[in-house]
Design a protein around this motif. Structure first.
Motif, short mmCIF file in Angstrom:
data_model
loop_
_atom_site.label_atom_id
_atom_site.label_comp_id
_atom_site.label_asym_id
_atom_site.label_seq_id
_atom_site.Cartn_x
_atom_site.Cartn_y
_atom_site.Cartn_z
N HIS A 2 0.85 -1.18 0.00
CA HIS A 2 0.00 0.00 0.00
C HIS A 2 0.89 1.24 0.00
CE1 HIS A 2 -3.32 2.67 0.84
NE2 HIS A 2 -2.53 3.26 1.74
N MET A 4 1.27 5.39 -0.04
CA MET A 4 0.59 6.65 0.23
C MET A 4 1.57 7.77 -0.08
SD MET A 4 -1.87 8.60 1.14
CE MET A 4 -3.06 7.34 1.52
N ALA A 9 -1.73 12.26 1.50
CA ALA A 9 -1.93 11.79 2.88
C ALA A 9 -2.99 12.64 3.57
CB ALA A 9 -0.61 11.85 3.65
N GLN A 24 -1.68 11.77 8.20
CA GLN A 24 -1.60 10.33 8.41
C GLN A 24 -0.87 9.74 7.22
OE1 GLN A 24 -5.73 9.35 8.85
NE2 GLN A 24 -5.81 10.13 10.93
N GLN A 26 0.40 6.31 7.08
CA GLN A 26 -0.04 4.92 6.93
C GLN A 26 -0.99 4.62 8.07
OE1 GLN A 26 0.54 2.56 4.57
NE2 GLN A 26 1.79 3.96 3.38
N ALA A 30 -5.29 6.67 6.09
CA ALA A 30 -4.26 6.57 5.04
C ALA A 30 -4.10 5.16 4.50
CB ALA A 30 -2.92 7.09 5.58
N GLY A 31 -4.82 4.20 5.03
CA GLY A 31 -4.74 2.85 4.50
C GLY A 31 -4.73 1.78 5.57
N SER A 33 -3.79 -1.17 8.20
CA SER A 33 -2.71 -1.45 9.16
C SER A 33 -3.25 -2.39 10.22
CB SER A 33 -2.20 -0.17 9.81
OG SER A 33 -1.30 -0.49 10.85
N TRP A 37 -0.19 2.95 13.39
CA TRP A 37 -0.36 3.96 12.35
C TRP A 37 0.80 4.94 12.47
CZ3 TRP A 37 -1.50 9.25 13.00
CH2 TRP A 37 -1.85 9.65 14.28
#
Length: 115
Positions: A2, A4, A9, A24, A26, A30-31, A33, A37
């Protein structure tokens, strides 16, 4: 995998934070996890946070500039450190912390914490 990109972001706001912008990188919005984060804070000169504590540990890594971190557990004397580029610290669950950019330059700080 993934990916970003920083310009995509999501930005966010947290109470008790002033003169700073946050993204953010990750996790969260932001996707995906499973565990943590990652965020990036850009702290203006004079900016930072109020004194507060969280139930979870936090890790800070300075990627640009300098950051003063004050921390205290219970009634022990506070610890103050000035972190430079690639210096890092861990704030334990329940430990109070205050971040402050005392310089006249921007400070960029990466944050890693549990979901």
């Amino acid at each position: 995998m993934h990916v970003m990109c920083f310009d995509q972001a999501p930005s966010y706001h947290a109470d008790g934070h002033f003169r700073m912008s946050m993204r953010q990188l990750q996790g969260k919005q932001a996707g995906p996890s499973d565990i943590v984060w990652i965020g990036l804070s850009i702290i203006e000169p004079g900016g930072g946070t109020v004194v507060s504590a969280a139930r979870v540990e936090k890790f800070y890594v300075v990627v640009e500039g300098a950051l003063e971190v004050s921390a205290q557990i219970d009634d022990s004397p506070p610890t103050v450190a000035v972190l430079g580029v690639l210096d890092s610290c861990r704030i334990a669950p329940g430990e109070t912390r205050r971040l402050h950019n005392r310089s006249d330059q921007l400070c960029k700080v990466m944050l890693v914490m549990p979901n």
